[in-house]
Design an enzyme around this catalytic site. Sequence first.
Site, PDB file in Angstrom:
ATOM      1  N   ASP A   1       0.855  -1.179   0.000  1.00  0.00           N
ATOM      2  CA  ASP A   1       0.000   0.000   0.000  1.00  0.00           C
ATOM      3  C   ASP A   1       0.903   1.245   0.000  1.00  0.00           C
ATOM      4  O   ASP A   1       2.085   1.158   0.363  1.00  0.00           O
ATOM      5  CB  ASP A   1      -0.885  -0.054   1.242  1.00  0.00           C
ATOM      6  CG  ASP A   1      -1.678   1.213   1.458  1.00  0.00           C
ATOM      7  OD1 ASP A   1      -2.359   1.646   0.518  1.00  0.00           O
ATOM      8  OD2 ASP A   1      -1.602   1.772   2.565  1.00  0.00           O
ATOM      9  N   PHE A   2       0.350   2.388  -0.356  1.00  0.00           N
ATOM     10  CA  PHE A   2       1.158   3.614  -0.417  1.00  0.00           C
ATOM     11  C   PHE A   2       0.888   4.541   0.767  1.00  0.00           C
ATOM     12  O   PHE A   2       1.754   4.736   1.619  1.00  0.00           O
ATOM     13  CB  PHE A   2       0.908   4.352  -1.736  1.00  0.00           C
ATOM     14  CG  PHE A   2       1.859   5.491  -1.967  1.00  0.00           C
ATOM     15  CD1 PHE A   2       3.077   5.280  -2.580  1.00  0.00           C
ATOM     16  CD2 PHE A   2       1.536   6.778  -1.553  1.00  0.00           C
ATOM     17  CE1 PHE A   2       3.970   6.327  -2.772  1.00  0.00           C
ATOM     18  CE2 PHE A   2       2.414   7.826  -1.738  1.00  0.00           C
ATOM     19  CZ  PHE A   2       3.638   7.606  -2.348  1.00  0.00           C
ATOM     20  N   ASP A   3      -0.329   5.096   0.835  1.00  0.00           N
ATOM     21  CA  ASP A   3      -0.647   6.089   1.867  1.00  0.00           C
ATOM     22  C   ASP A   3      -0.657   5.453   3.251  1.00  0.00           C
ATOM     23  O   ASP A   3      -1.395   4.494   3.500  1.00  0.00           O
ATOM     24  CB  ASP A   3      -2.013   6.714   1.579  1.00  0.00           C
ATOM     25  CG  ASP A   3      -2.016   7.517   0.295  1.00  0.00           C
ATOM     26  OD1 ASP A   3      -1.496   8.641   0.306  1.00  0.00           O
ATOM     27  OD2 ASP A   3      -2.536   7.010  -0.720  1.00  0.00           O
TER      28      ASP A   3
ATOM     29  N   ASP B   1      -1.931  -0.221   5.979  1.00  0.00           N
ATOM     30  CA  ASP B   1      -2.239   0.441   7.252  1.00  0.00           C
ATOM     31  C   ASP B   1      -3.721   0.672   7.477  1.00  0.00           C
ATOM     32  O   ASP B   1      -4.111   1.246   8.493  1.00  0.00           O
ATOM     33  CB  ASP B   1      -1.535   1.801   7.304  1.00  0.00           C
ATOM     34  CG  ASP B   1      -2.241   2.829   6.430  1.00  0.00           C
ATOM     35  OD1 ASP B   1      -2.481   2.524   5.236  1.00  0.00           O
ATOM     36  OD2 ASP B   1      -2.576   3.916   6.924  1.00  0.00           O
TER      37      ASP B   1
END
Length: 259
Positions: A22-24, A206
């Site tokens: 995931d990124f954010d 997250d």
Amino acid sequence: MTAADAAVEAVAITDTLLVALDFDGTLSPLVDEPMSARMTPGARAALDELAALPRTVVALVSGRSLGHLREIAEHADDSPVWLAGSHGAQYWVPGTGVEAAADAASDLALRDRLFDEASSATAEMAGVWIEPKEYGLGVHTRTADAETARAARGLVDELVGVAAPTWRRRTGHDILEFAFRHEGKDSAIARLRERVGASAVLFAGDDVTDEDALRSLGPADLGIRVGGGETAATLRVDDIDAFVAVLDDVARLRRAHGG
């Protein structure tokens, strides 16, 4: 050796490793202005190092549309990093580029109409932003007060519920998303695993939408949750810096095993 150390080593020495992230909130801090998000320097260095290793594939798996994901990830045309955008409904493949997916004109027209209606209905709500997405829309409320955020979510819930009751609904950190495509991060991981021939997957996230992917992992894989919240992950780390330390360990062990 702790159980966490053993789990990290097991994926690090697998034959072909897919590192799908995931990124954010996982590689980039959560920010008030979504398009200002960027990887931390440590996260970028760790991804670059992993992507340069033999039999190691790095992918970003995000709810962001593909164009937005490329922008915030500063993803160049010659990048070796795979991208799965819009929760796995869009793909960018190294050496090939964007893989086109045809969508019905009626779905796209409804998407545009609902975006316009949601934008107009929330225009006077301070701190609320309606994001146009490839397959739907997102309601951002990070800078809104609690009462305004509830009102905005309820209003758009009603709009979409009436006009598009079959759309997929997702919640995340201060965002409510709707999409006419039903792919999820679990299907994205499955598709990436098959395409790169991975013998094991390391996936980290997250947020609530990452749990689909974490629950889909097998016994040879490693799921990591960055931060708090209920999770199906094998390993939890406190923050991005702690997660980067895990990636650094994976790269170190993988280099040693390859040698």
